[in-house]
Write a protein that holds these residues in place. Structure first.
Motif, PDB file in Angstrom:
ATOM      1  N   ILE A 215      43.339 -18.390  40.128  1.00 41.89           N
ATOM      2  CA  ILE A 215      43.901 -17.591  41.230  1.00 41.89           C
ATOM      3  C   ILE A 215      43.061 -17.734  42.490  1.00 41.89           C
ATOM      4  CG2 ILE A 215      44.400 -15.227  41.985  1.00 41.89           C
ATOM      5  CD1 ILE A 215      45.044 -14.580  39.044  1.00 41.89           C
ATOM      6  N   GLY A 219      44.270 -19.529  45.962  1.00 40.18           N
ATOM      7  CA  GLY A 219      44.181 -18.797  47.227  1.00 40.18           C
ATOM      8  C   GLY A 219      43.476 -19.610  48.298  1.00 40.18           C
ATOM      9  N   TYR A 222      45.856 -22.488  49.511  1.00 41.03           N
ATOM     10  CA  TYR A 222      46.919 -22.066  50.428  1.00 41.03           C
ATOM     11  C   TYR A 222      46.363 -21.506  51.734  1.00 41.03           C
ATOM     12  CZ  TYR A 222      50.817 -23.040  47.379  1.00 41.03           C
ATOM     13  OH  TYR A 222      51.753 -23.696  46.626  1.00 41.03           O
ATOM     14  N   TYR A 227      50.315 -20.476  58.278  1.00 40.49           N
ATOM     15  CA  TYR A 227      51.012 -19.234  57.923  1.00 40.49           C
ATOM     16  C   TYR A 227      51.626 -18.658  59.194  1.00 40.49           C
ATOM     17  CZ  TYR A 227      51.783 -14.342  56.677  1.00 40.49           C
ATOM     18  OH  TYR A 227      52.347 -13.101  56.480  1.00 40.49           O
ATOM     19  N   ASP A 236      47.399 -14.632  55.419  1.00 44.01           N
ATOM     20  CA  ASP A 236      48.534 -14.489  54.508  1.00 44.01           C
ATOM     21  C   ASP A 236      48.194 -13.433  53.452  1.00 44.01           C
ATOM     22  OD1 ASP A 236      50.526 -14.730  52.595  1.00 44.01           O
ATOM     23  OD2 ASP A 236      50.592 -16.911  52.686  1.00 44.01           O
ATOM     24  N   PRO A 237      49.014 -12.396  53.303  1.00 41.15           N
ATOM     25  CA  PRO A 237      48.721 -11.344  52.305  1.00 41.15           C
ATOM     26  C   PRO A 237      48.560 -11.902  50.891  1.00 41.15           C
ATOM     27  CG  PRO A 237      50.476 -10.641  53.779  1.00 41.15           C
ATOM     28  CD  PRO A 237      50.219 -12.080  54.085  1.00 41.15           C
ATOM     29  N   TRP A 238      49.344 -12.923  50.550  1.00 43.44           N
ATOM     30  CA  TRP A 238      49.222 -13.511  49.213  1.00 43.44           C
ATOM     31  C   TRP A 238      47.878 -14.220  49.052  1.00 43.44           C
ATOM     32  CZ3 TRP A 238      52.268 -11.876  45.589  1.00 43.44           C
ATOM     33  CH2 TRP A 238      53.552 -11.435  45.892  1.00 43.44           C
ATOM     34  N   VAL A 239      47.392 -14.842  50.102  1.00 45.70           N
ATOM     35  CA  VAL A 239      46.081 -15.490  50.049  1.00 45.70           C
ATOM     36  C   VAL A 239      44.987 -14.438  49.873  1.00 45.70           C
ATOM     37  CG1 VAL A 239      44.368 -16.785  51.385  1.00 45.70           C
ATOM     38  CG2 VAL A 239      46.760 -17.542  51.337  1.00 45.70           C
ATOM     39  N   ALA A 241      45.281 -11.429  48.654  1.00 50.09           N
ATOM     40  CA  ALA A 241      45.394 -10.837  47.318  1.00 50.09           C
ATOM     41  C   ALA A 241      44.846 -11.785  46.249  1.00 50.09           C
ATOM     42  CB  ALA A 241      46.852 -10.494  47.025  1.00 50.09           C
ATOM     43  N   SER A 242      45.143 -13.081  46.390  1.00 51.57           N
ATOM     44  CA  SER A 242      44.652 -14.062  45.408  1.00 51.57           C
ATOM     45  C   SER A 242      43.135 -14.124  45.401  1.00 51.57           C
ATOM     46  CB  SER A 242      45.231 -15.439  45.718  1.00 51.57           C
ATOM     47  OG  SER A 242      46.632 -15.448  45.606  1.00 51.57           O
TER      48      SER A 242
END
Length: 561
Positions: A215, A219, A222, A227, A236-239, A241-242
């Motif tokens: 994970i 992150g 990416y 973004y 990026d929120p997903w980055v 969070a990862s």
């Protein structure tokens, strides 16, 4: 033939195959992406995954596979890895689709190769250590390194030749070598260290480590991609969070390992100063040099070679050829330092090698973009000598410092730290370069267009994304021709043919790119020097040569019981 030489021949075939596969793909990426019809200016994410996905998978699996090898047999899983790697090569050759689908298939099939490589990586050093006596292990590992570096050289040449005929041949070349190695290993290799099936699989440790590292590295990967309107994805929120989840799981991992009955990551091994300091020095060395090789190739292919009259189509091949002093230094010093370290110990050679690497980084940091090649070649040669001096003695020191029943997990730990360092290095240096290009490239592009009297192209040419410029330089494309082809003729008609010729030539774009690229490259060289000097100090602090003999091994085993 003595069994130890059989082992050396098989592991040498494996190292050669994996090395050829890495360099041949690196040099053939232009032909591969052209063959599947991928636009280099808009597909930076595929480049990232082709380059980093392989190391990401190996980094996450090596530790688990090293532990499984101690439980179920190193030779058995080594043979499985050979077969899986060969199967992945066949899948790559058969890649059915083109465009985005084709790129994704190539990435997935590369990940299959990585699974096979993880089995072999995690066991080759342990199998060699089992087969060779203590006073010959450095020599054996050094010869393995010569095979690896020779494979890199041959891969560069083969890549240039095979890609000329068809990009699929680039993947096919590994198949006969893989089949030969798989059959030879299955027939000849034998277990010299009995598997310990009484050990339990560390389920929670595996979940924490595999999940956390995977994970976290995804992150980071990416984060290098755009973004929304940002050129990179750090917002990026997903980055975010990862990275957060990955760090939490990785923090939990040593806590879990200190509490489970049969941990796969032997924290107790780090109580051994030789094992601990040698591994940390190897990790820092991997961070320093991993992404740096790509930066040097980008410098050659995107800037220096075009400025010296080489066509963009030919720069990938010539970039590999002009990197050969690095290979020469490694080939000369790799086996020699391994042989000498068997006689005089690892500390002197490993530490001196890291010091030479530091010097080479500092020389590179002083060079301009249009450098004098002999100085560049000397710096590369010194770097090759340094890494050759460091590699085999350091690995031999690590493997000699652990008891025989822990060599599988120790080999996996060492390889995991090295591959994690390589992935971290690529992400770190790519980030430094992309941040610099994002900040400086638009301004340099506008200034250069004004200088050649093409101010009305500033707006349409600003559509060149910094990551696209980096990708194009790496793959040997001139992005200017692609951009001009998409600009309305009413705009390009106002530009004189002489100016168009300048813009599409081999000097204007490399010079413009260099102004934005070199500050980040010099910073990367200085970071590499700092990491190398820290590794030098740690290597010097490892203590005198420490080998685990069988009596010591038995005592340690009894102590664990």
């Amino acid at each position: 033939m003595d069994y130890k030489w059989i082992v050396l021949s098989i592991t040498t075939i494996e190292m050669f195959m994996v090395s050829v596969n890495g360099s041949i793909i690196l040099i053939s990426l232009p032909a591969i992406f052209d063959g599947i019809n991928i636009n280099p200016l808009t597909s930076f994410q595929y480049l990232i995954w082709v380059l980093m996905g392989y190391n990401l998978v190996t980094a996450t699996l090596l530790l688990s596979f090293g532990r499984l090898s101690d439980m179920y047999g190193r030779v058995r899983l080594y043979n499985v890895g050979f077969a899986i790697f060969t199967f992945g090569s066949i899948l790559l050759y058969l890649t059915p689709d083109t465009g985005d689908a084709g790129a994704i298939e190539i990435i997935v099939f590369r990940l299959v190769q990585a699974v096979g490589a993880s089995f072999t990586y995690s066991n080759s050093a342990a199998i060699l250590t089992d087969a060779f006596p203590e006073n010959e292990r450095g020599k054996a590992l050094g010869l393995n390194m010569v095979a690896f570096l020779s494979g890199q050289f041959i891969g560069l040449i083969l890549g240039g030749i095979l890609a000329f005929y068809h990009w699929r041949y680039v993947f096919l070349v590994s198949v006969p070598v893989g089949v030969l190695g798989t059959v030879w290993a299955y027939i000849k290799l034998k277990e010299t260290n009995l598997p310990e099936k009484t050990k339990k699989i560390d389920v929670w440790g595996n979940l924490a480590f595999l999940g956390g590292l995977t994970i976290f590295l995804i992150g980071i990967t990416y984060a290098l991609l755009p973004y929304k309107r940002d050129p990179m994805g750090w917002r990026d929120p997903w980055v975010i969070a990862s990275l957060f989840i990955g760090i939490v799981l990785l923090i939990l991992f040593p806590i879990i390992e200190s509490r489970v009955e049969d941990p796969m990551f032997r924290l107790s091994l780090f109580k051994n100063r030789m094992f601990s300091f040698a591994n940390i020095a190897g990790f820092l060395n991997a961070i320093a040099r991993g992404g740096m090789m790509f930066m040097l190739i980008m410098l050659l292919q995107g800037i220096w070679l075009p400025l010296h009259g080489y066509s963009y189509e030919s720069t990938p091949l010539w970039g590999g050829i002009f990197m050969l002093p690095l290979t020469a230094g490694f080939v000369i010093m790799g086996p020699l330092s391994g042989w000498l370290s068997d006689k005089y110990g690892s500390r002197l050679f490993a530490t001196s090698g890291l010091l030479l690497t530091t010097i080479s980084f500092l020389i590179l940091a002083t060079l301009p973009y249009n450098f004098n090649y002999p100085i560049f070649a000397v710096a590369l040669f010194i770097m090759g000598l340094g890494n050759g001096m460091f590699g085999a003695p350091n690995i031999a020191a690590i493997m000699n410092s652990v008891p025989s029943d822990e060599r599988g997990v120790a080999s996996g730990m060492r390889a995991m730290l090295q591959n994690s360092g390589m992935v971290t290095s690529m992400a770190m240096f790519f980030t430094i370069v992309i941040v610099s290009l994002t900040r400086l490239f638009p301004e340099e592009l506008a200034r250069s267009l004004k200088d050649v009297g093409a101010s009305n192209l500033i707006v349409p040419m600003s559509e060149i994304p910094p990551t696209g410029a980096l990708f194009a330089a790496f793959l040997g494309y001139n992005p200017v021709s692609t951009i001009l082809a998409g600009i309305p003729q009413s705009v390009t008609a106002t530009i004189s043919p002489e100016t168009i010729s300048i813009l599409t030539g081999t000097t204007w774009f490399p010079t413009t790119l260099a102004q934005a690229f070199m500050p980040s490259l010099h910073l990367s060289f200085y970071i590499g020097a700092i990491l190398s000097i820290i590794a030098t100090v740690l290597s010097a602090m490892r203590g005198p040569t420490h080998m685990i003999n069988e009596e010591t091994s038995e005592n340690l085993i009894e102590g664990r019981k």
